[in-house]
Write an enzyme that holds these catalytic residues in place. Structure first.
Site, PDB file in Angstrom:
ATOM      1  N   ASP A   1       0.711  -1.276  -0.032  1.00  0.00           N
ATOM      2  CA  ASP A   1       0.071   0.138   0.031  1.00  0.00           C
ATOM      3  C   ASP A   1       0.911   1.237   0.060  1.00  0.00           C
ATOM      4  O   ASP A   1       1.910   1.243   0.493  1.00  0.00           O
ATOM      5  CB  ASP A   1      -1.052   0.158   1.281  1.00  0.00           C
ATOM      6  CG  ASP A   1      -1.913   1.201   1.316  1.00  0.00           C
ATOM      7  OD1 ASP A   1      -2.505   1.381   0.451  1.00  0.00           O
ATOM      8  OD2 ASP A   1      -1.523   2.025   2.141  1.00  0.00           O
TER       9      ASP A   1
ATOM     10  N   GLU B   1       1.147  -0.396  -5.261  1.00  0.00           N
ATOM     11  CA  GLU B   1       0.175   0.739  -5.359  1.00  0.00           C
ATOM     12  C   GLU B   1       1.067   1.927  -5.389  1.00  0.00           C
ATOM     13  O   GLU B   1       1.272   2.543  -4.613  1.00  0.00           O
ATOM     14  CB  GLU B   1      -1.104   0.865  -4.273  1.00  0.00           C
ATOM     15  CG  GLU B   1      -2.086   1.749  -4.712  1.00  0.00           C
ATOM     16  CD  GLU B   1      -2.464   2.584  -3.232  1.00  0.00           C
ATOM     17  OE1 GLU B   1      -3.075   3.377  -3.620  1.00  0.00           O
ATOM     18  OE2 GLU B   1      -1.720   2.374  -2.211  1.00  0.00           O
TER      19      GLU B   1
END
Length: 640
Positions: free
Chosen positions: A319, A372
């Site tokens: 993330d 990401e």
């Protein structure tokens, strides 16, 4: 019952000390935390915790009434800063914390074990003594095939899920499903919808429900909200036995500042930076890891390794990589400290990410490491030995933003924004991309996917069908967040189930049928997936007809007979007799049309078959004349 503590037992060896100090120990979960053991025939638990700046550490728990004076730990003499001790007759399931007195300012903290395998159900915050051994995996077939299933040349079609709100027991006070309840229900649904993988929003233990799991306290503990560690193992096992890969959302970019967590763990900024310009995240009010500290890198890499080794996780989605790469991320001038060269790149984070990917792929070459990452940082998904960060895939955030901006427009205005569609085709092979329509696009007043679409209800559904069809045809692996496949009107709410009742309506059912059909085509048609990550999988026929809002291109495989011609028509009028050039003459079939009746579409289709004409067009000697449905996407294939 008196439970004695002993210091003559340890799991540390000389090499562990060396690797820990160097930051290259990748399995610290075998050395730190709590471990059920025996000493002189007496069972108990060995506790070990890293707290180098403490002058007193004890373990407190059910077994000593949380009395900090009963079971003090002893500091190892090897310079690691690790405190350890063996407490007799501590049993599985008992709760505990570490009582830590800082040697710097005398402050006292009661901390959750950073390496705990299991924790109390929030809002309680203690760790639990637990063993993660003994589960009998039954996924040998999947594990043997995993390398092929995760390959760049294989179909990777991901359903993103928030486990606490995918489906709820409304009749039982709206409670979430447990790991065991969700396992078979979700596996059956994924198989029915022809998904290849499921991506789970963070399940590493976290205190605040509203963080969706992105504010972590337990990097080695699956959240106890839904069951035990073994029950989560069974969840993953069930997915595998049903042919579904499991990707885990993992958050090494920041951590929660709740007092029982990692923040100022031994009274100092142990895991984070002391200077808030480096150690505090202004966007999320969280703490930022100090990637320059060897022991912190080893902690994080060990966490990722743990999920792959102990839980058979098939992919790690990292993330917020952009927030790690740049020192000035979400900061104004004067709120950040440049690197030693005066730049804004976080050199320590870059080293960490490379080490992470080399370590994980070195141990498990058949997994997927996914970034990401939303910037133009180069070579995110290229090997470290070539100068890249070493990820296997990168989310294509640019494609997502441009595509949604385009689809939000009324068709009459789309001709002036044609570049928002064509731009992604310029860089689509710069990285190994995943095309994401994730949870982030359907929260915080952004509106659901169906509500982003322009026009009346009929047009909204046609546009959504066209969006999903275009996404399937565009090079790159695919990801769709739950609820999108049934055209949920509401934004996602983590406290409520998806609106499954919408499937009683034909338009919503039609969207679900369309997504299922697209998934089937993506899996079974090699041209749609084999070269998602290589230029030879794509060829333009016409990208210039902006006035008609039309794109025409080919997706290709190793064999000419696999080639699929994709015609995207994003205006709201029927176009009769629209001519497209062909790679070769022959008889063609419309194998897919987003306006088919089965999808509750407008039933504007082409006859079967369609014969080519010896008429030059688009620089090609043969062509077809088609009827283009409004707001429609066609897939054509040459009949052999």
């Amino acid at each position: 019952m008196k439970r004695s503590i002993h210091y003559d037992i340890s799991v540390w060896e000389e090499m562990d000390t060396y690797l820990f100090k160097e930051g290259t120990h990748t399995r610290l979960y075998e050395k730190l935390g709590s471990r059920l053991m025996q000493r002189a025939g007496v069972s108990g638990v060995y506790f070990a915790v890293w707290a180098p700046n403490a002058n007193y550490v004890s373990v407190i728990g059910d077994f000593n009434d949380y009395d900090a004076s009963v079971h003090p730990l002893r500091l190892r003499d090897d310079g690691t800063g690790v405190w350890e001790g063996f407490v007799e007759q501590v049993e599985i399931g008992m709760t505990y914390k570490y009582h830590i007195v800082s040697g710097v300012d005398g402050s006292v903290g009661e901390k959750t074990d950073p390496y705990a395998f299991y924790c109390e159900v929030p809002p309680k915050t203690a760790s639990r003594v637990w063993s993660i051994e003994g589960y009998e995996w039954k996924d040998d077939v999947w594990m043997d095939l995993r390398k092929d299933r995760n390959s760049h040349t294989s179909p990777v079609n991901i359903y993103e899920v928030h486990l606490g709100s995918w489906r709820r027991k409304v009749e039982e006070n709206n409670r979430p499903l447990t790991y065991l309840e969700a396992a078979q229900e979700l596996a059956d649904y994924l198989k029915m919808m022809s998904y290849t993988h499921v991506e789970l929003m963070p399940l590493t233990e976290y205190p605040f429900e509203g963080s969706w799991g992105y504010q972590v306290t337990g990097y080695f503990a699956p959240t106890s909200r839904y069951g035990t560690p073994q029950e989560f193992m069974q969840f993953v096992d069930t997915m595998h036995r049903n042919g579904i890969g499991v990707i885990m959302d993992w958050v090494p970019s920041h951590f929660v500042t709740d007092g029982h967590g990692l923040i100022r763990f031994d009274g100092t900024a142990l895991y984070e930076h002391e200077d808030p310009r480096q150690g505090f995240h202004p966007e999320w009010s969280s703490a930022i890891f100090n990637y320059g500290r060897n022991e912190v890198r080893a902690f994080l890499i060990s966490s990722a390794m743990y999920w792959c080794e102990k839980y058979h996780i098939d992919g790690i989605r990292v993330d917020a990589v952009a927030s790690m790469l740049y020192l000035d991320y979400a900061r104004n001038e004067g709120e950040w400290i440049p690197n030693k060269y005066g730049g804004n790149e976080n050199l320590d984070a870059i080293i960490f990410l490379k080490q992470l990917n080399e370590s994980l792929y070195g141990a498990y070459e058949d997994i997927m490491m996914i970034a990401e990452e939303s910037t133009a940082f180069p070579m995110v998904s290229r090997p470290v030995y070539l100068g890249g960060l070493g990820f296997g895939y990168k989310w294509n955030m640019g494609w997502m933003h441009d595509t949604l901006k385009y689809f939000k427009l009324e068709p009459i205005f789309r001709q002036y924004h044609h570049h928002q569609l064509t731009f992604s085709f310029i860089y689509m092979y710069d990285e190994n991309y995943i095309l994401p329509l994730s949870h982030d696009e359907v929260v915080h007043m952004k509106g659901s996917l169906i509500n982003k679409m322009p026009g009346d209800e009929n047009q909204k559904f046609a546009n959504l069908r066209a969006l999903f069809s275009y996404m399937t045809a565009h090079p790159g692996k695919k990801l769709l967040f739950m609820g999108g496949e049934i055209a949920q009107w509401r934004e996602w709410n983590y406290e409520e189930s998806i609106d499954w009742h919408l499937l009683e309506k034909s338009r919503h059912k039609g969207i679900q049928r369309l997504v299922r059909k697209l998934n089937e085509l993506y899996i079974h048609e090699p041209a749609l997936h084999r070269y998602d990550c290589e230029p030879k999988g794509f060829e333009w026929i016409d990208e210039l007809d902006y006035q008609s809002n039309v794109l025409v291109f080919m997706r290709k495989s190793d064999h000419e007979e696999d080639t699929i011609i994709v015609v995207c028509h994003f205006s709201d009028t029927v176009r009769e007799g629209y001519r497209i050039g062909l790679p070769e003459e022959g008889v063609y079939e419309e194998i897919f049309n987003s306006q088919y009746e089965e999808f509750d579409g407008w039933k504007v289709t082409n006859p079967h078959p369609i014969e080519s004409e010896n008429v030059e067009h688009h620089g090609r000697s043969n062509s077809l004349r088609l009827t283009l449905p409004p707001l429609g996407v066609l897939f054509l294939k040459r009949r052999i």
